[in-house]
Design an enzyme around this catalytic site. Sequence first.
Site, short mmCIF file in Angstrom:
data_model
loop_
_atom_site.label_atom_id
_atom_site.label_comp_id
_atom_site.label_asym_id
_atom_site.label_seq_id
_atom_site.Cartn_x
_atom_site.Cartn_y
_atom_site.Cartn_z
N HIS A 75 -54.70 134.71 17.71
CA HIS A 75 -55.36 135.08 18.96
C HIS A 75 -54.37 135.21 20.12
O HIS A 75 -54.75 135.68 21.19
CB HIS A 75 -56.44 134.07 19.34
CG HIS A 75 -57.55 133.96 18.34
ND1 HIS A 75 -58.21 135.06 17.85
CD2 HIS A 75 -58.10 132.88 17.73
CE1 HIS A 75 -59.14 134.67 16.99
NE2 HIS A 75 -59.08 133.35 16.89
N ASP A 124 -58.80 135.00 8.06
CA ASP A 124 -59.49 134.03 8.89
C ASP A 124 -60.84 134.63 9.27
O ASP A 124 -60.98 135.86 9.36
CB ASP A 124 -58.65 133.77 10.14
CG ASP A 124 -59.17 132.63 11.00
OD1 ASP A 124 -58.63 131.52 10.88
OD2 ASP A 124 -60.11 132.88 11.79
N ASP A 139 -61.94 129.00 7.12
CA ASP A 139 -63.20 129.00 7.87
C ASP A 139 -64.28 129.97 7.40
O ASP A 139 -65.40 129.91 7.94
CB ASP A 139 -62.95 129.16 9.37
CG ASP A 139 -61.89 130.18 9.71
OD1 ASP A 139 -61.50 130.96 8.84
OD2 ASP A 139 -61.45 130.20 10.89
#
Length: 309
Positions: free
Chosen positions: A117, A159, A236
């Site tokens: 990010h 992810d 995740d």
Amino acid sequence: MRAFYSGQFVLPLPTGHRFPMGRYVLLRDQLEQHLPEVQMFEAPRASDGELALVHTPQWIASISDGSVSPEAMREIGFPWSEAMVERSRRSTGATIAACRTAMGEGVSANMAGGTHHASAGKGGGFCVFNDAAVAARLMQAEQGRRGRIPLHVAVIDLDVHQGNGTASIFRNDASVFTLSMHGQKNFPFRKEASDLDVELPDGCGDDDYLAALEHALDELDRRFSPGLVIYLAGADPFERDRLGRLKLSFDGLEARDRRVFDFAWQRRIPLAFAMAGGYASDIAETVQVQLGTFRVACEYWRRWQNAAP
């Protein structure tokens, strides 16, 4: 198989903070117990010059000296501290070291990382510096200094959250292919355009996920020929992840990992991987997913060693 860790550099987080810092020590313990063939080394510290291959001088300086604004730190989600700076540099250094090792040995790992990010001039979502982007740029520079053909890098980001920072850094860059397969309605809510984005609905399970991955890897293969793969093996998408919203089982995640490693192995492309996100209520389940990734990685690392001349 060599893996690089930065878990001894611990962020001092307030009680109740939702980032599961303890998972890194648990992963190291599980690797020592169950996969002794994984050799673990302390991560080197990424230098200002290495970070500057991707990040602006202003961002590097403000993070390093603590002059970064409170608003910027709120976007990251951590309080500023010298320990945070050190860990962020080490985590980036771990992916650099994993990429260098993979170029010689086929497969290597960062036991943390996957900070996708972070963009050139800011962080976000628990990410300060973009380790995969810095490592990709450095590997390209090192190969160029050796006078070899330009290195093309594929970032395969699995992810559950889109790799918006990586996408923004490599926008319009034909030498790096960014593939992000993520939850359509999940964070970040304002996404950047990767070279290939695969958006998945809430509740997506093993079969649909693996079919989408197969199609995405075929598309990557059709459009790009990498000399290095950097794989963000987020835990995740797991069905009991607090932030994931997908429904992959342990078996589904192992099949996912196997498909990515097989993609690289079939083409003899070196692969470095990072752990990225994982937020199960029971941290042990996140670590179980990550341990499964390492089991698959070791299998493919052995294939590389057996194929060596």
